[in-house]
Design a protein around this motif. Structure first.
Motif, PDB file in Angstrom:
ATOM      1  N   ASN A 416      -6.902  -7.607   7.757  1.00  0.00           N
ATOM      2  CA  ASN A 416      -7.583  -7.281   6.513  1.00  0.00           C
ATOM      3  C   ASN A 416      -7.025  -8.144   5.391  1.00  0.00           C
ATOM      4  OD1 ASN A 416      -9.398  -5.141   7.282  1.00  0.00           O
ATOM      5  ND2 ASN A 416      -7.608  -3.832   7.556  1.00  0.00           N
ATOM      6  N   ASN A 435      -4.566  -1.972   7.184  1.00  0.00           N
ATOM      7  CA  ASN A 435      -5.511  -1.259   6.320  1.00  0.00           C
ATOM      8  C   ASN A 435      -5.690  -2.046   5.027  1.00  0.00           C
ATOM      9  OD1 ASN A 435      -3.631  -0.050   4.151  1.00  0.00           O
ATOM     10  ND2 ASN A 435      -2.680   0.620   6.072  1.00  0.00           N
ATOM     11  N   ARG A 436      -6.820  -1.827   4.382  1.00  0.00           N
ATOM     12  CA  ARG A 436      -7.196  -2.652   3.238  1.00  0.00           C
ATOM     13  C   ARG A 436      -6.335  -2.374   2.005  1.00  0.00           C
ATOM     14  NH1 ARG A 436     -10.465  -6.200   3.308  1.00  0.00           N
ATOM     15  NH2 ARG A 436     -11.071  -5.486   5.369  1.00  0.00           N
ATOM     16  N   THR A 467      -8.471   1.495  -2.820  1.00  0.00           N
ATOM     17  CA  THR A 467      -8.198   0.107  -3.187  1.00  0.00           C
ATOM     18  C   THR A 467      -8.582  -0.139  -4.649  1.00  0.00           C
ATOM     19  OG1 THR A 467      -8.567  -0.629  -0.908  1.00  0.00           O
ATOM     20  CG2 THR A 467      -8.640  -2.309  -2.609  1.00  0.00           C
TER      21      THR A 467
END
Length: 512
Positions: A416, A435-436, A467
């Motif tokens: 990512n 994970n982002r 995010t």
């Protein structure tokens, strides 16, 4: 010496006259065809025409001349098989002990810009591969030579021992089958492309060895570098090395990554790569300005990295580049003053590459255990996207510039991926995370106070609003991402809550 007859028919006539003369001096009769026969005769070498062997004329404009039992029987007959020998005697077939053949120049033909299909078809060799395969199948008794570099070995062994060794014949036969397989693979690829077939039931590919490498990713791994026979401009495989040590496996991989990113930019740009990911990207009015921004993006990680430029390197830029340790500098050209500066560093590799903006999309192959994955190259650019503003606030002119830069870079970062951009440079890169939001935190931490007023680019959509929350706390004011999550509204609401301008591209750019 038991060898008595050699059949010679070559398109590449390098060294063939001296080799034929050596064979002749050793008592070998020479059989030949067409242009090769003329070349040998013009150089004073007595030659038996193929029609004298087959008792049949060359016909169909030379398409048919060697496909005959008197040729293939002479090649395929087992010398220690009494039945074979009896049949040879019955049909008055004399053995052929050497085959020296290389094929019609199909590759050179299709490399021509104005080549027609008819020309390409006419340069598909039929008799040559057939003779090579017959001779190579019977390599215990027949020496088959397809590569001029092997002429000397054959002559040396004949002079020393009166025959060519089993081991050499076996090696030459293996080379023949590689040669014919590559030849057929190129023909198959050419015709497949013409028909428009994109997922053929059989995938035949071929590559040509560029160099052996000292080792692979690690010293205990063996490696080599191969290129496609019809390699396009603008690739590491077509680069010219002006200076420095030989490229390593990791150098080639990293150089390719740098090249793919710098091609995204039309304005003067510099990309610095470390371990397949960008550590700094900068654009400017001049290439020197672009380098300064790329350096400032991450002055720690660029050390020992690879730099690619989309403009020639001048003296001003070279002086800056010389200040730190770099592995490779790639550019369309280096002016002489720049070369004078940079070649003072003995091991610094300098590569020139002709950047081709019109390069066709290639198929990319990725090896997996026991197989290969094939996909189209990701050439989808910013101008190809359908951009929609998803939030209440639209980006400012400055934010649009930062968003474009972030999106061009994040496309080429391992997933990512999150990239922060500001003032014509990257300021934070989060790569290869599970994970982002984790990727975002890395990019934000790297940017530090510079994150204030920056733009964030994401290679894929946000599965939730976390995010955006992290971006807002860091002072990021604009976001570009594909959109398409079932929870897009959550991210949009978060952006609106903090006054962030967010745009969707509709296209993701995973890079595994």
């Amino acid at each position: 010496m038991t060898a008595k007859r050699a059949l010679i028919s070559v398109s590449d006539k390098e060294g063939i006259v001296s080799f034929a003369q050596e064979l002749k001096d050793l008592g070998v009769e020479i059989i030949s065809t067409g242009g090769t026969k003329r070349t040998l005769e013009e150089n004073g070498i007595d030659v038996i025409g193929i029609s004298e062997v087959t008792d049949f004329p060359e016909i169909l404009d030379g398409r048919l001349k060697t496909l005959h039992p008197n040729v293939h029987g002479a090649l395929l007959a087992l010398r220690d098989n009494e039945e074979h020998q009896a049949q040879m005697k019955e049909h008055n077939i004399s053995p052929i002990d050497f085959v020296v053949v290389n094929l019609y120049p199909f590759k050179k033909t299709i490399e021509k810009e104005d080549v027609t299909l008819a020309e390409a078809i006419e340069n598909i060799d039929i008799g040559g591969p057939t003779m090579l395969r017959s001779a190579a199948k019977n390599y215990r008794s027949v020496s088959v030579v397809v590569d001029p570099s092997d002429y000397a070995t054959v002559v040396e062994e004949l002079k020393a021992h009166g025959n060519v060794s089993f081991e050499t014949n076996q090696r030459l036969a293996a080379k023949v089958f590689r040669h014919t397989a590559a030849y057929d693979a190129l023909i198959a690829e050419y015709l497949t492309n013409i028909t428009g077939e994109t997922t053929p039931e059989k995938l035949t590919v071929t590559y040509e060895r560029v160099q052996g490498l000292r080792y692979g990713e690690n010293p205990h791994q063996q490696a080599s570098f191969y290129k496609k026979p019809l390699t396009q401009k603008g690739s590491i495989a077509t680069a010219t090395q002006l200076h420095g040590k030989e490229l390593s496996y990791n150098n080639i991989n990293d150089a390719n990554a740098a090249l793919q990113i710098v091609k995204e930019f039309k304005e003067p740009a510099i990309v610095a790569i470390k371990h397949m990911n960008p550590c700094g990207v900068g654009v400017g009015e001049t290439i020197a300005q672009a380098y300064q921004k790329a350096y400032e993006a991450d002055p720690t990680s660029i050390f020992g990295g690879i730099v690619a430029a989309n403009r020639p390197i001048d003296r001003e830029t070279a002086i800056q580049l010389k200040e730190i340790f770099l592995e490779i500098i790639i550019a369309p050209a280096f002016d002489q003053e720049a070369l004078d500066v940079l070649t003072a560093k003995k091991n610094l590799r300098l590569l020139t590459i002709e950047l081709d903006e019109k390069a066709e999309k290639e198929a990319f192959l990725t090896s997996v255990k026991g197989g290969v994955l094939v996909q189209d190259e990701d050439v989808f650019g910013f101008d190809d996207a359908t951009i929609t503003v998803s939030t209440k606030r639209e980006p400012t002119e400055k934010e649009w510039a930062d968003l474009k830069l972030a999106w061009k870079v994040v496309k080429n970062v391992k997933s990512n991926a999150i990239v922060l951009a500001k003032d014509d440079m990257t300021i934070g890169v989060g790569a290869g995370q599970m994970n982002r939001v984790g990727a975002a935190k890395i990019a934000i931490e790297q940017a530090g106070e510079k994150a204030q007023g920056s733009a964030l680019g994401s290679d894929a959509f946000f599965p939730m609003g976390d995010t955006v929350e992290a971006a807002a706390k860091a002072g990021i004011t604009a976001i570009i991402q594909p959109g398409g999550s079932i929870r897009d509204e959550e991210s949009i609401a978060k952006a609106d809550e903090y006054g962030i301008a967010m745009v969707f591209t509709g296209v993701r750019h995973f890079k595994h």
